[in-house]
Design a protein around this motif. Structure first.
Motif, short mmCIF file in Angstrom:
data_model
loop_
_atom_site.label_atom_id
_atom_site.label_comp_id
_atom_site.label_asym_id
_atom_site.label_seq_id
_atom_site.Cartn_x
_atom_site.Cartn_y
_atom_site.Cartn_z
N GLY A 109 0.86 -1.17 0.00
CA GLY A 109 0.00 0.00 0.00
C GLY A 109 0.89 1.22 0.00
O GLY A 109 1.39 1.63 1.06
N VAL A 110 1.13 1.79 -1.17
CA VAL A 110 2.13 2.85 -1.33
C VAL A 110 1.45 4.20 -1.11
O VAL A 110 0.75 4.71 -1.99
CB VAL A 110 2.80 2.78 -2.71
CG1 VAL A 110 3.90 3.84 -2.82
CG2 VAL A 110 3.40 1.39 -2.94
N ASN A 111 1.67 4.77 0.06
CA ASN A 111 0.98 5.98 0.47
C ASN A 111 1.65 7.28 0.02
O ASN A 111 1.02 8.34 0.02
CB ASN A 111 0.84 6.02 1.99
CG ASN A 111 2.19 5.88 2.68
OD1 ASN A 111 2.92 4.93 2.42
ND2 ASN A 111 2.54 6.82 3.54
N GLY A 112 2.92 7.22 -0.35
CA GLY A 112 3.67 8.41 -0.74
C GLY A 112 4.89 8.02 -1.53
O GLY A 112 4.94 6.94 -2.12
N SER A 131 -1.45 5.36 -3.77
CA SER A 131 -2.15 6.63 -3.61
C SER A 131 -1.88 7.53 -4.82
O SER A 131 -0.76 7.55 -5.35
CB SER A 131 -1.67 7.33 -2.33
OG SER A 131 -2.01 8.71 -2.35
N GLU A 132 -2.89 8.28 -5.24
CA GLU A 132 -2.69 9.19 -6.36
C GLU A 132 -1.67 10.29 -6.03
O GLU A 132 -1.18 10.97 -6.93
CB GLU A 132 -4.03 9.83 -6.76
CG GLU A 132 -4.69 10.65 -5.68
CD GLU A 132 -6.08 11.11 -6.06
OE1 GLU A 132 -6.57 10.72 -7.15
OE2 GLU A 132 -6.70 11.85 -5.26
N ALA A 185 2.44 0.38 -10.95
CA ALA A 185 1.28 0.36 -10.05
C ALA A 185 0.20 -0.51 -10.65
O ALA A 185 -0.09 -0.44 -11.85
CB ALA A 185 0.75 1.78 -9.84
N ASN A 186 -0.42 -1.35 -9.82
CA ASN A 186 -1.55 -2.16 -10.28
C ASN A 186 -2.87 -1.40 -10.19
O ASN A 186 -3.79 -1.63 -10.97
CB ASN A 186 -1.66 -3.44 -9.46
CG ASN A 186 -0.47 -4.35 -9.64
OD1 ASN A 186 0.41 -4.37 -8.79
ND2 ASN A 186 -0.43 -5.09 -10.73
N ARG A 187 -2.95 -0.50 -9.21
CA ARG A 187 -4.18 0.24 -8.98
C ARG A 187 -3.82 1.57 -8.34
O ARG A 187 -3.00 1.62 -7.43
CB ARG A 187 -5.09 -0.57 -8.06
CG ARG A 187 -6.51 -0.09 -7.98
CD ARG A 187 -7.34 -0.95 -7.02
NE ARG A 187 -7.33 -2.36 -7.35
CZ ARG A 187 -8.07 -3.27 -6.71
NH1 ARG A 187 -8.87 -2.90 -5.72
NH2 ARG A 187 -8.01 -4.54 -7.06
N VAL A 188 -4.44 2.66 -8.80
CA VAL A 188 -4.25 3.99 -8.23
C VAL A 188 -5.57 4.43 -7.63
O VAL A 188 -6.61 4.37 -8.29
CB VAL A 188 -3.76 5.01 -9.28
CG1 VAL A 188 -3.62 6.39 -8.65
CG2 VAL A 188 -2.43 4.57 -9.88
N PRO A 190 -7.60 7.34 -4.64
CA PRO A 190 -7.45 8.59 -3.88
C PRO A 190 -6.72 8.33 -2.57
O PRO A 190 -6.85 7.26 -1.96
CB PRO A 190 -8.90 9.02 -3.64
CG PRO A 190 -9.68 8.37 -4.74
CD PRO A 190 -9.00 7.06 -4.99
N ALA A 191 -5.97 9.32 -2.13
CA ALA A 191 -5.16 9.16 -0.92
C ALA A 191 -6.01 8.73 0.28
O ALA A 191 -5.60 7.87 1.06
CB ALA A 191 -4.43 10.46 -0.61
#
Length: 266
Positions: A109-112, A131-132, A185-188, A190-191
């Motif tokens: 889960g890439v938050n930043g 996260s976008e 990224a597999n999926r983007v 909203p933060a």
């Protein structure tokens, strides 16, 4: 576990959270040891069926803590030693091997921002929800270093040799949308939705057919470096293993009964 990395197991899902938000989750020695131990614990725990790797704050992980790194390099030069770079063998390599080789799916889960070794950790996951507001950067050449943390293995497999060489030779920030288009990224999302979305995906995998997931992971890793004939044999071996699992029998029965399967992970 040190509080630089948080580790929790709930209902067969291990959540590993890098927790140095004030340092953008840069990896000092304490954090590297804690992350290595957490990832290896998840890999070895038969009760864990999936792993979620994420972070606190506004960064996923910016890689090596350069303040500590500079201090270590100075000490090395004064003592005439080269201990600083042993961190690759002692910390990064075990982390990457545990993430890529564990017989269970790993979700990042890439938050930043994910840079350097942080990029390596994200790429080692089997599925990346981003996260976008996140960004990716190889970073290594920017500080006169070569790739580590498995990036020279994972990145070209995701985006091809030419694009990987471009990003490694000319480090720059890649947006979440660009990362999606490249195949990083597999999926983007909203933060504000990242935490829930990443947990939902990881939870679904933790409740799925673990033996089949393990076989799929092994098959993908094997196929990238072997001939078609060798890969077909490997698929036969792994399919025999999956076909003998309790979960396969459960899935077939549920299909016949038009019911939702409840997998046991074995």
């Amino acid at each position: 576990m040190a509080d630089t990395v948080l580790y929790e197991v709930t209902d067969a899902l291990a959540t590993i959270t890098i927790n140095r938000p004030d340092a953008m989750n840069a990896m000092n020695t304490e954090a590297k040891v804690a992350l290595r131990d957490a990832v290896q614990a998840a890999a070895q725990d038969a009760g864990v069926r999936a792993v979620l790797l994420t972070a606190t704050g506004r960064a996923f992980c910016v890689g090596q803590d350069l303040k500590e790194h500079v201090s270590s390099l100075t000490a090395d030069r004064a003592a005439g030693t080269g201990n600083t770079m042993s961190t690759v063998q002692e910390h990064y390599n075990p982390i990457l091997r545990a993430l890529t080789e564990m017989p269970k799916p790993v979700v990042a889960g890439v938050n930043g921002v994910a840079a350097g070794a942080g990029l390596g950790f994200a790429l080692a996951a089997d599925y990346r929800i981003v996260s976008e507001e996140a960004a990716f950067n190889t970073s290594f050449a920017g500080v006169a270093l070569t790739a580590d943390s498995g990036v020279s293995w994972t990145l070209p497999r995701l985006i091809g040799h030419g694009r990987a060489a471009d990003l490694l030779l000319f480090p720059r920030s890649i947006s979440a949308q660009d990362a999606y288009e490249l195949g990083i990224a597999n999926r983007v999302v909203p933060a504000a939705a990242l935490a829930a979305e990443a947990k939902a995906v990881a939870r679904a995998l933790a409740e799925g057919p673990t033996v089949a997931y393990s076989a799929l992971k092994a098959s993908l890793a094997y196929g990238t470096g072997h001939t078609l004939a060798e890969t077909l044999e490997k698929e036969d071996e792994l399919q025999t293993l999956a076909g003998a699992s309790e979960d396969h029998a459960i899935a077939v029965r549920a299909f016949i009964d038009k019911a939702k399967p409840k997998y046991l992970g074995r």
